[in-house]
Design an enzyme around this catalytic site. Structure first.
Site, PDB file in Angstrom:
ATOM      1  N   LYS A 280       0.881  -1.173   0.000  1.00 12.94           N
ATOM      2  CA  LYS A 280       0.000   0.000   0.000  1.00 12.94           C
ATOM      3  C   LYS A 280       0.912   1.215   0.000  1.00 12.94           C
ATOM      4  O   LYS A 280       1.566   1.525   0.992  1.00 12.94           O
ATOM      5  CB  LYS A 280      -0.913  -0.002   1.217  1.00 12.94           C
ATOM      6  CG  LYS A 280      -1.841   1.200   1.295  1.00 12.94           C
ATOM      7  CD  LYS A 280      -2.835   1.024   2.434  1.00 12.94           C
ATOM      8  CE  LYS A 280      -3.740   2.237   2.550  1.00 12.94           C
ATOM      9  NZ  LYS A 280      -3.083   3.366   3.255  1.00 12.94           N
TER      10      LYS A 280
ATOM     11  N   GLY B 184      -7.921   9.750   9.286  1.00 14.01           N
ATOM     12  CA  GLY B 184      -8.288   9.896  10.688  1.00 14.01           C
ATOM     13  C   GLY B 184      -9.292  10.985  10.992  1.00 14.01           C
ATOM     14  O   GLY B 184      -9.650  11.196  12.156  1.00 14.01           O
TER      15      GLY B 184
ATOM     16  N   ALA C  24      -9.381   6.066   3.852  1.00 17.00           N
ATOM     17  CA  ALA C  24      -9.153   7.245   4.703  1.00 17.00           C
ATOM     18  C   ALA C  24     -10.403   8.104   4.834  1.00 17.00           C
ATOM     19  O   ALA C  24     -11.140   8.329   3.872  1.00 17.00           O
ATOM     20  CB  ALA C  24      -8.005   8.103   4.201  1.00 17.00           C
ATOM     21  N   GLY C  25     -10.614   8.584   6.053  1.00 14.49           N
ATOM     22  CA  GLY C  25     -11.663   9.551   6.333  1.00 14.49           C
ATOM     23  C   GLY C  25     -13.002   8.977   6.736  1.00 14.49           C
ATOM     24  O   GLY C  25     -13.899   9.721   7.136  1.00 14.49           O
TER      25      GLY C  25
ATOM     26  N   ASN D 162      -9.634   2.116   9.616  1.00 13.16           N
ATOM     27  CA  ASN D 162      -8.725   1.904  10.733  1.00 13.16           C
ATOM     28  C   ASN D 162      -9.190   2.687  11.963  1.00 13.16           C
ATOM     29  O   ASN D 162      -9.745   2.133  12.906  1.00 13.16           O
ATOM     30  CB  ASN D 162      -7.302   2.276  10.351  1.00 13.16           C
ATOM     31  CG  ASN D 162      -6.270   1.817  11.361  1.00 13.16           C
ATOM     32  OD1 ASN D 162      -5.084   1.754  11.075  1.00 13.16           O
ATOM     33  ND2 ASN D 162      -6.661   1.457  12.568  1.00 13.16           N
ATOM     34  N   THR D 163      -8.997   4.012  11.945  1.00 16.80           N
ATOM     35  CA  THR D 163      -9.266   4.821  13.131  1.00 16.80           C
ATOM     36  C   THR D 163     -10.694   4.670  13.639  1.00 16.80           C
ATOM     37  O   THR D 163     -10.924   4.594  14.857  1.00 16.80           O
ATOM     38  CB  THR D 163      -8.980   6.305  12.830  1.00 16.80           C
ATOM     39  OG1 THR D 163      -7.649   6.436  12.329  1.00 16.80           O
ATOM     40  CG2 THR D 163      -9.128   7.153  14.082  1.00 16.80           C
TER      41      THR D 163
END
Length: 256
Positions: free
Chosen positions: A96, A157, A184-185, A206-207
């Protein structure tokens, strides 16, 4: 079924492994998510030969595919070096690719990204580029040899969801045969469902899971949202209208 570089997966949810309160909570979240692919940062985990042995053993025990990343790299050279290290440590050609251009937004550097992608593809890597939602950048990455694209929904994040649904929808229409992953986001499951409803092949979270009050429960919620969004997309949803359209037929209505 989801397919990356000839490998097929039942789950359309990819899960990051950073920021979890403990290894056991991470393991519970991965299981609850039903994800078969996890991302791993070489900067945080050091694989079999070094201090990350416990983490690596946990990942192996889960039986998931590993997608190493170049998180924290700001130049093509740094990203390429990290990719080579990751291939040695994790035993995979998958990478990645992240080349960060701005430290505040963590926005990818499109020029450095394309340069690094071209070199890595030539060296036999199977590249998953973290990119913005620009069509021209996407075209250059495909020309460089990338067979998967990972446009952001919003800054890493941030939890803002899909900042530019129009751009993402346009990218999907422009590249109908390229696997597209929103990366992301994403903040809540409804964001993931929205991405899937646009026709994206998968989402990477993830976050939003790792920092939730109950990561395993949130992982399960995301799994359901991704499944629902994909089913909705495949069901051919109606187009939005500016005006009302009666759902009840007038046939048989009594006239007074």
């Amino acid at each position: 079924m989801l397919e990356f570089y000839g490998k097929r997966f039942e789950s359309r949810l990819l899960l990051g492994t950073a920021q979890y309160p403990s290894p056991s909570i991470l393991a519970d979240a991965v299981r609850a998510s039903l994800s078969r692919t996890v991302t791993v940062s070489l900067r945080r985990e050091s694989g079999e030969a070094r201090a990350g042995q416990d983490f690596w053993a946990l990942i192996k025990a889960l039986g998931v595919a590993v997608l190493p990343n170049t998180a924290g790299c700001h130049t093509p050279r740094e990203a390429i070096t990290t990719a080579h290290m990751a291939r040695e440590v994790f035993g995979t050609n998958w990478i990645k690719l992240e080349v960060i251009g701005d430290t505040d937004t963590l926005q990818p550097d499109p020029f450095g990204l394309v340069e690094a992608a071209r070199i890595l593809c030539d060296e036999g890597f199977e590249v998953f580029p973290y990119m913005n939602d620009d069509l021209i950048v996407a075209e250059r990455l495909i020309e460089a040899g990338c067979k998967v694209l990972m446009p952001w929904g919003a800054p890493i994040g941030s939890g803002r969801g899909l900042n530019n649904p129009y751009a993402l929808k346009t990218m999907r229409a422009h590249f109908p045969d390229i696997p597209l992953v929103v990366d992301a986001g994403i903040g809540v499951p409804s964001h993931a469902a929205a991405a899937m409803e646009l026709g994206f092949d998968a989402v990477l979270i993830n976050t939003a899971v790792a920092k939730a009050g109950d990561p395993a429960a949130m992982a399960r919620a995301f799994a359901l949202a991704v499944e629902a969004g994909r089913l909705a997309y495949e069901a051919d949803p109606i187009e939005a209208r500016d005006m009302a359209s009666p759902s009840t037929p007038l046939l048989g209505k009594a006239f007074l």
